[in-house]
Design a protein around this motif. Sequence first.
Motif, mmCIF file in Angstrom:
data_model
loop_
_atom_site.group_PDB
_atom_site.id
_atom_site.type_symbol
_atom_site.label_atom_id
_atom_site.label_comp_id
_atom_site.label_asym_id
_atom_site.label_seq_id
_atom_site.Cartn_x
_atom_site.Cartn_y
_atom_site.Cartn_z
ATOM 1 N N VAL A 809 0.858 -1.182 0.000
ATOM 2 C CA VAL A 809 0.000 0.000 0.000
ATOM 3 C C VAL A 809 0.894 1.230 0.000
ATOM 4 O O VAL A 809 1.875 1.305 0.746
ATOM 5 N N VAL A 810 0.587 2.194 -0.849
ATOM 6 C CA VAL A 810 1.270 3.481 -0.832
ATOM 7 C C VAL A 810 0.198 4.560 -0.820
ATOM 8 O O VAL A 810 -0.825 4.434 -1.498
ATOM 9 N N ARG A 811 0.411 5.599 -0.020
ATOM 10 C CA ARG A 811 -0.610 6.642 0.085
ATOM 11 C C ARG A 811 0.015 8.024 0.098
ATOM 12 O O ARG A 811 1.206 8.189 0.427
ATOM 13 N N LEU A 812 -0.805 9.001 -0.265
ATOM 14 C CA LEU A 812 -0.410 10.407 -0.242
ATOM 15 C C LEU A 812 -1.553 11.177 0.413
ATOM 16 O O LEU A 812 -2.661 11.212 -0.112
ATOM 17 N N THR A 813 -1.274 11.775 1.577
ATOM 18 C CA THR A 813 -2.268 12.523 2.328
ATOM 19 C C THR A 813 -1.935 13.997 2.222
ATOM 20 O O THR A 813 -0.872 14.428 2.689
ATOM 21 N N CYS A 814 -2.833 14.765 1.592
ATOM 22 C CA CYS A 814 -2.547 16.161 1.270
ATOM 23 C C CYS A 814 -3.284 17.108 2.200
ATOM 24 O O CYS A 814 -4.350 16.783 2.729
ATOM 25 N N ASP A 815 -2.718 18.302 2.361
ATOM 26 C CA ASP A 815 -3.465 19.360 3.034
ATOM 27 C C ASP A 815 -4.548 19.849 2.079
ATOM 28 O O ASP A 815 -4.489 19.588 0.871
ATOM 29 N N PRO A 816 -5.561 20.560 2.589
ATOM 30 C CA PRO A 816 -6.677 20.952 1.709
ATOM 31 C C PRO A 816 -6.278 21.818 0.525
ATOM 32 O O PRO A 816 -6.978 21.849 -0.475
ATOM 33 N N ASP A 817 -5.147 22.513 0.625
ATOM 34 C CA ASP A 817 -4.716 23.379 -0.467
ATOM 35 C C ASP A 817 -3.770 22.683 -1.445
ATOM 36 O O ASP A 817 -3.304 23.302 -2.401
ATOM 37 N N LEU A 818 -3.448 21.414 -1.183
ATOM 38 C CA LEU A 818 -2.510 20.643 -2.013
ATOM 39 C C LEU A 818 -1.121 21.268 -2.049
ATOM 40 O O LEU A 818 -0.363 21.088 -3.012
ATOM 41 N N ILE A 819 -0.788 22.008 -1.007
ATOM 42 C CA ILE A 819 0.561 22.574 -0.939
ATOM 43 C C ILE A 819 1.563 21.467 -0.664
ATOM 44 O O ILE A 819 2.634 21.414 -1.266
ATOM 45 N N GLU A 820 1.204 20.560 0.246
ATOM 46 C CA GLU A 820 2.055 19.435 0.584
ATOM 47 C C GLU A 820 1.228 18.165 0.701
ATOM 48 O O GLU A 820 0.048 18.214 1.056
ATOM 49 N N GLY A 821 1.872 17.050 0.412
ATOM 50 C CA GLY A 821 1.274 15.746 0.650
ATOM 51 C C GLY A 821 2.288 14.850 1.342
ATOM 52 O O GLY A 821 3.454 14.788 0.926
ATOM 53 N N GLU A 822 1.873 14.166 2.401
ATOM 54 C CA GLU A 822 2.772 13.275 3.120
ATOM 55 C C GLU A 822 2.587 11.859 2.612
ATOM 56 O O GLU A 822 1.468 11.358 2.555
ATOM 57 N N TYR A 823 3.702 11.218 2.248
ATOM 58 C CA TYR A 823 3.612 9.869 1.703
ATOM 59 C C TYR A 823 3.801 8.827 2.797
ATOM 60 O O TYR A 823 4.376 9.089 3.855
ATOM 61 N N ALA A 824 3.324 7.632 2.537
ATOM 62 C CA ALA A 824 3.589 6.464 3.389
ATOM 63 C C ALA A 824 3.544 5.242 2.483
ATOM 64 O O ALA A 824 2.705 5.170 1.575
ATOM 65 N N VAL A 825 4.420 4.294 2.698
ATOM 66 C CA VAL A 825 4.452 3.098 1.866
ATOM 67 C C VAL A 825 4.738 1.889 2.745
ATOM 68 O O VAL A 825 5.468 1.974 3.731
ATOM 69 N N LEU A 826 4.119 0.771 2.391
ATOM 70 C CA LEU A 826 4.271 -0.459 3.164
ATOM 71 C C LEU A 826 4.189 -1.640 2.205
ATOM 72 O O LEU A 826 3.281 -1.712 1.366
ATOM 73 N N VAL A 827 5.151 -2.567 2.319
ATOM 74 C CA VAL A 827 5.210 -3.756 1.470
ATOM 75 C C VAL A 827 5.306 -4.987 2.357
ATOM 76 O O VAL A 827 6.011 -4.980 3.380
ATOM 77 N N ARG A 828 4.578 -6.033 1.986
ATOM 78 C CA ARG A 828 4.649 -7.283 2.738
ATOM 79 C C ARG A 828 6.098 -7.757 2.866
ATOM 80 O O ARG A 828 6.848 -7.771 1.893
ATOM 81 N N SER A 829 6.438 -8.167 4.088
ATOM 82 C CA SER A 829 7.830 -8.562 4.341
ATOM 83 C C SER A 829 8.247 -9.760 3.515
ATOM 84 O O SER A 829 9.411 -9.867 3.086
ATOM 85 N N ASP A 830 7.331 -10.694 3.236
ATOM 86 C CA ASP A 830 7.709 -11.939 2.555
ATOM 87 C C ASP A 830 7.852 -11.790 1.049
ATOM 88 O O ASP A 830 8.251 -12.750 0.374
ATOM 89 N N ILE A 831 7.534 -10.635 0.475
ATOM 90 C CA ILE A 831 7.697 -10.478 -0.975
ATOM 91 C C ILE A 831 8.658 -9.324 -1.293
ATOM 92 O O ILE A 831 8.708 -8.841 -2.424
ATOM 93 N N LYS A 832 9.403 -8.874 -0.283
ATOM 94 C CA LYS A 832 10.391 -7.825 -0.529
ATOM 95 C C LYS A 832 11.472 -8.312 -1.490
ATOM 96 O O LYS A 832 11.715 -9.515 -1.627
#
Length: 903
Positions: A809-832
């Motif tokens: 899963v990868v996500r981008l959470t933005c402020d309401p003005d789209l000035i910045e977006g914070e990312y987060a990413v997570l991958v299953r350990s067994d398929i790295k």
Amino acid sequence: MTVRNLDALFAPKAIALIGASRDERSVGAVLARNLFRGGFKGPIMPVHPHDTAVEGVLSYRTVADLPMKPDLAVIAADPAAVPGLIAELGVKGCRAAIVVTDDFGAEKGANTAVLTQHALTAARPYLMRIVGPNCLGVLVPGLGINASFAHVGVPVGDIACVTQSVTVASALLDWSAARGIGFSHLVSLGDMADVDIGDMLDYLQTDPKTHAVLLYLEEITSARKFMSAARAISRMKPVIVVKSGRYRAQTAAAHSHTGALAGSDAVYDAAFRRAGMLRVRDMEEMFAAVETLARVPGSQGDRLAIVTNGGGIGALATDVLLDEGGLLADLSAETIAKLDEVLPDYWSRSNPVDLGGDAGAERYAAALDILLADPKTDAVLLLNSPSAVVSTEATANAVIATLRARPRNLPKRPVLAAWVGGQEAMKARARFNTAGQPSYATPTAAIRGFMHLAKYRRNQELLMEAPPATPSEIRVDAQKVESVLAKAADDGRDWLDEAEAKAVLAAYGIPVVPTLPVKTPAEVAVAVAGMKPPFAVKIRSRDIDHKSDVGGVVLDLETPAAAKIAAQGMIERVKALKPDAEIDGFTVQEMVRRPASFELILGATQDPVFGPVLLFGHGGVAVEVRGDKALALPPLNMTLARDVIGRTRISKLLQGYRNRPPADLEAIVLSLIRVSQLVIDHPEIVELDINPLLVDVNGVVALDARIRQSRATPVPLAVPAYPNELEHEMTLRDGTRMLLRPIRPEDAPGVQHMFGFLDPEDIRLRFFQPLKALPRPLVARLTQIDYDREMAFVACPLDGDMAGEIWGVVRLTCDPDLIEGEYAVLVRSDIKGRGLGMTMMHHICDYGRRRGVGAIVGTILRENARMLEITQELGFTAKRDPDDPGVVDVRLELAQESLSSRT
């Protein structure tokens, strides 16, 4: 705009007052008095062309003469002067203005809209925010800011009040001052030329000093923005809303049953419910809501124990409780035994707990202590009627003392009080107010206060519930629908005929009765000759909204001859009742025999504010008379569809009764979801009626249908729909084919399943703490996203035994003005090791660019070497956090557009 520069409005370092005056009768004088006496620590600079001092403070003749930059300006000037003042303030560096000026544009014949637009145009180059015009002003008690012409001040509290009405704001201030209830903010928005309800909800969501929000609304100007902000804040804080204009007259006659039933206020109700808000009906209930929010801890249920010194008021409270959907607590045997020990023999031995007319302080205190320990009780309501033999004020004192003496480690349960009566009861209520204990003048107000808590909790549960996956894939034939709609448009028709409407429904998997269109009575006879009797014949005319009203439906016909005669009779009746109607022919179909079925209505219409709205209810020819319906905003999932069904009276009948078996509820739910998808995929459909939709134990079938299209620009969905166009197939470097698609609410089980394949170290690196499982509210938050402001992509293999499982899963959470977006990413350990993490990061960065996000940021633990490598390869800059040397802040600049281009 949204939250940009609102910090200057609510936490300014310096304030300018334009229009300050020494004339006691003027708004400028009241503003000056409130500002200078509010306790604000920064400089306040009056501006007046003639007065040398205001409130003993040196004033300045013009904005240009101000000795320093004001973050905030309060303007009470001639309306025509406002645009010029805004421009001067912008040059000075001001970032926010409150325009209390009313009658905007009334003087000198100026047009209101033009003058307002001139003010906004003047503000835009400086990104200045404007509250108003025609507003009371803004109060931030915690900072000593009273930038209003309110007649009273307000103490500090943790409730924010946002209102579009000056008079409601004044009334609420007066009421709260008498009760000692404070606010974190009180904002009068007035005409909302710039700052609107959505902006305020976005700002208050992240304000740490605001624990609850009260809204008074008259209208919403941007439904998508409002819904996005409302859904976001409601997950974190309770929001109470009062909406006026509940019975506003319809401006045009409705042409469908759905259009007639879906009034504008009912649509607002559906929107508030979808957003997780709690709506109250009037100012009295609004005041009760403020009392509850300010002083009552959250309730974990709706089981109420009632304590009273009189059976009458106890019975009244019970009636109101059950009317509002609450429950009387079922007292445990242990609780009753303990009450037996401290109460006289004549106590009621049930809930309500009637202590007797002579009950005083000791009896109330003892009963309260015991009931608060009962595990079957969620809250306690204390009722008291004045008595000649005991002191009501002393009884109130005993209750307060009992609550203060309770150990802090015991569970906090709401305790509400209603001391009923006049002078004596007022003394007791004053004691409760001083102690910060919620008290109400009537049992009804107290019960509604308790139910505010219970209803808010229910809304939150619905907001946080992870919906089950749709049991069968919804296959649609969108091209078929487009061709049917195009043919009608080419013919110059807005309304589809019945056969066309049913073809559209069938293309989306809704079972229909086969229907043949014919031209003449003779063709009716030929068509039914190949059918199994009995038959139904219906008139076909674009000028007739409801066929039954003109005798345009004949049922239970057994022979072709009878069908022909029925068609001829229809022509005669229509010519007599509606002579201007053009008859296009007839439709014929076999009759459906389902003796144990229910008649439902399922429809959709276009609201001018919220766009597409769905309707479900009890159908048939008496549908408007019954008025048994519920509305919902698309898109729907299984949980939301079941909720809208459950809000109708017929839902209880659908469960089966006596010898009537339960209806196929899942078939109804799927039909709702299919109609939801239909109006999402084809926004030109502005009215849709399926009435009746028959349902029984064997499923559903649509007997009649009406659809109207419009080529006008549609009102967009208030709640963003799943973006199918963002689905993307890719191949990993080991040849594994993957689908990268936006996350759905139904992915909650898949996310939980994926979490089970994460190593403890990967969990710590992603969540910065050890977690054994994802809490249900967090899973709901991660999967139920607003696609306008946040995006999350899940990566699923397309082939093999693990097809469809979530690998990353990868996500981008933005402020309401789209000035910045914070990312987060997570991958299953067994398929790295297959390159999935890097691929997903590339994808989210590309998405951010297309979306117009200014920059992508992230926080990485220093020991997360692989993630630091990935961000470096993608061009992120890295900087150690000075406040936490264990983390690294990374940033990738994306959009180069100026901020002003996004206003």
